[in-house]
Design an enzyme around this catalytic site. Structure first.
Site, short mmCIF file in Angstrom:
data_model
loop_
_atom_site.label_atom_id
_atom_site.label_comp_id
_atom_site.label_asym_id
_atom_site.label_seq_id
_atom_site.Cartn_x
_atom_site.Cartn_y
_atom_site.Cartn_z
N GLU A 1 -0.17 -3.58 4.47
CA GLU A 1 -1.24 -2.60 4.61
C GLU A 1 -1.26 -1.98 6.01
OE1 GLU A 1 -3.76 -1.02 3.40
OE2 GLU A 1 -3.98 -1.75 1.35
N ASP A 2 -1.75 -0.74 6.09
CA ASP A 2 -1.92 -0.11 7.41
C ASP A 2 -3.39 0.13 7.74
OD1 ASP A 2 -2.08 3.42 7.22
OD2 ASP A 2 -2.27 2.06 5.53
N LYS B 1 -9.32 6.22 5.67
CA LYS B 1 -8.05 5.60 5.32
C LYS B 1 -8.28 4.31 4.53
CE LYS B 1 -5.16 7.54 8.96
NZ LYS B 1 -4.27 7.27 10.11
N ASP C 1 0.87 -1.17 0.00
CA ASP C 1 0.00 0.00 0.00
C ASP C 1 0.92 1.23 0.00
OD1 ASP C 1 -2.32 1.58 0.22
OD2 ASP C 1 -2.16 1.63 2.39
N LEU C 2 0.37 2.39 -0.29
CA LEU C 2 1.19 3.61 -0.33
C LEU C 2 1.07 4.40 0.98
CD1 LEU C 2 2.98 5.57 -2.00
CD2 LEU C 2 0.86 6.66 -2.76
N ASP C 3 -0.13 4.94 1.22
CA ASP C 3 -0.33 5.79 2.41
C ASP C 3 -0.23 4.97 3.69
OD1 ASP C 3 -0.63 8.27 1.24
OD2 ASP C 3 -2.74 7.95 0.81
N THR D 1 0.74 10.39 3.49
CA THR D 1 0.09 11.58 2.94
C THR D 1 -1.31 11.75 3.53
OG1 THR D 1 -0.78 10.40 1.01
CG2 THR D 1 1.39 11.39 0.78
N SER E 1 -2.38 0.67 -4.44
CA SER E 1 -2.93 1.80 -3.70
C SER E 1 -4.25 2.25 -4.30
CB SER E 1 -1.93 2.97 -3.74
OG SER E 1 -2.51 4.15 -3.23
N ALA E 2 -5.13 2.77 -3.44
CA ALA E 2 -6.40 3.33 -3.91
C ALA E 2 -6.20 4.72 -4.50
CB ALA E 2 -7.39 3.40 -2.75
N LYS F 1 -10.98 -1.27 -1.97
CA LYS F 1 -10.80 -2.05 -0.75
C LYS F 1 -12.00 -1.81 0.18
CE LYS F 1 -5.87 -1.03 -1.26
NZ LYS F 1 -4.70 -0.33 -0.68
#
Length: 227
Positions: A173-174, A47, A11-13, A19, A118-119, A149
């Site tokens: 993932e977070d 999120k 995942d990115l964030d 961000t 990422s979304a 997601k």
């Protein structure tokens, strides 16, 4: 013989960079313009959720019902994204979360493929600003994902593009919705964050600094032996 994964999907964030604050400020600005009160506590719900679903949740906070057409909602989401793009101009490699640079390097050196799931429709742009694009074999195009997601499509799209069985993949993932998506894809889920929200992860660490590449390989192998 040890069973190793063939693909790590990040995942990115909250995993590579954070961000979330920029997203919050952009949504807050839009919500203020619409006269809808939102705060940081409410923002936790957003999120891992895509842009249009996030907008629907914000509109649901209005004190009296607001009826926007689909076209008007697209316009609002686009306005929010404009605010966000202005804010992320400040992003540079200093925004990479602690430990992630070394983790990505270990992943690359292992020969195991790397993808971004990422979304965010701005994911590729952010990776460029972080100077991390060269690590990735594939970046999922969020604009082509029809189900966000916790649906597993974001993760299965990455595996399908690289022709790798889902059971040979690790998803990091977070967000609770993200971990659920990884699990529903039949992949090994690594959660980064609080046990209260991410107890359904196959393996959990408190923060990115606790991510150890070899440890995850070991946990993946143990998990596959038991399944």
């Amino acid at each position: 013989m040890a069973q190793s994964p063939k693909l790590f999907i990040y995942d990115l964030d909250g995993v590579i960079t954070d961000t979330a604050e920029f997203h919050y400020l952009a949504w807050k600005k839009l919500a203020d313009e619409l006269g809808i009160p939102i705060d940081r506590h409410f923002n936790e719900q957003l999120k891992g959720i895509n842009r249009m679903d996030s907008l629907d949740r914000i509109l649901g906070q209005a004190t009296s019902p607001i009826d926007f057409s689909e076209q008007e909602k697209i316009g609002l989401a686009t306005r929010k994204n404009g605010y966000y793009l202005e804010l992320i101009e400040a992003i540079n490699p200093n925004y990479i979360l602690p430990g992630i640079g070394d983790f990505l390097e270990a992943n690359k050196q292992s020969g195991i493929k790397i993808a971004l799931g990422s979304a965010s429709k701005n994911a590729a742009r952010i990776l460029d600003k972080l100077e991390l694009t060269g690590y990735f074999d594939y970046i999922v195009n969020a604009a082509e994902i029809t189900k966000g997601k916790p649906d597993p499509e974001t993760f299965t799209a990455a595996a399908d593009a690289l022709n790798i069985p889902y059971s040979d993949c690790v998803g990091i993932e977070d967000a609770a919705a993200g971990v659920e998506a990884v699990n529903r894809a039949g992949m090994f889920s690594v959660g980064v964050g609080d046990d209260a929200h991410l107890s359904h992860a196959d393996y959990l660490v408190g923060n990115t600094q606790e991510l150890e590449f070899q440890k995850i390989l070991d946990e993946f192998e143990n998990n596959r032996k038991q399944s």
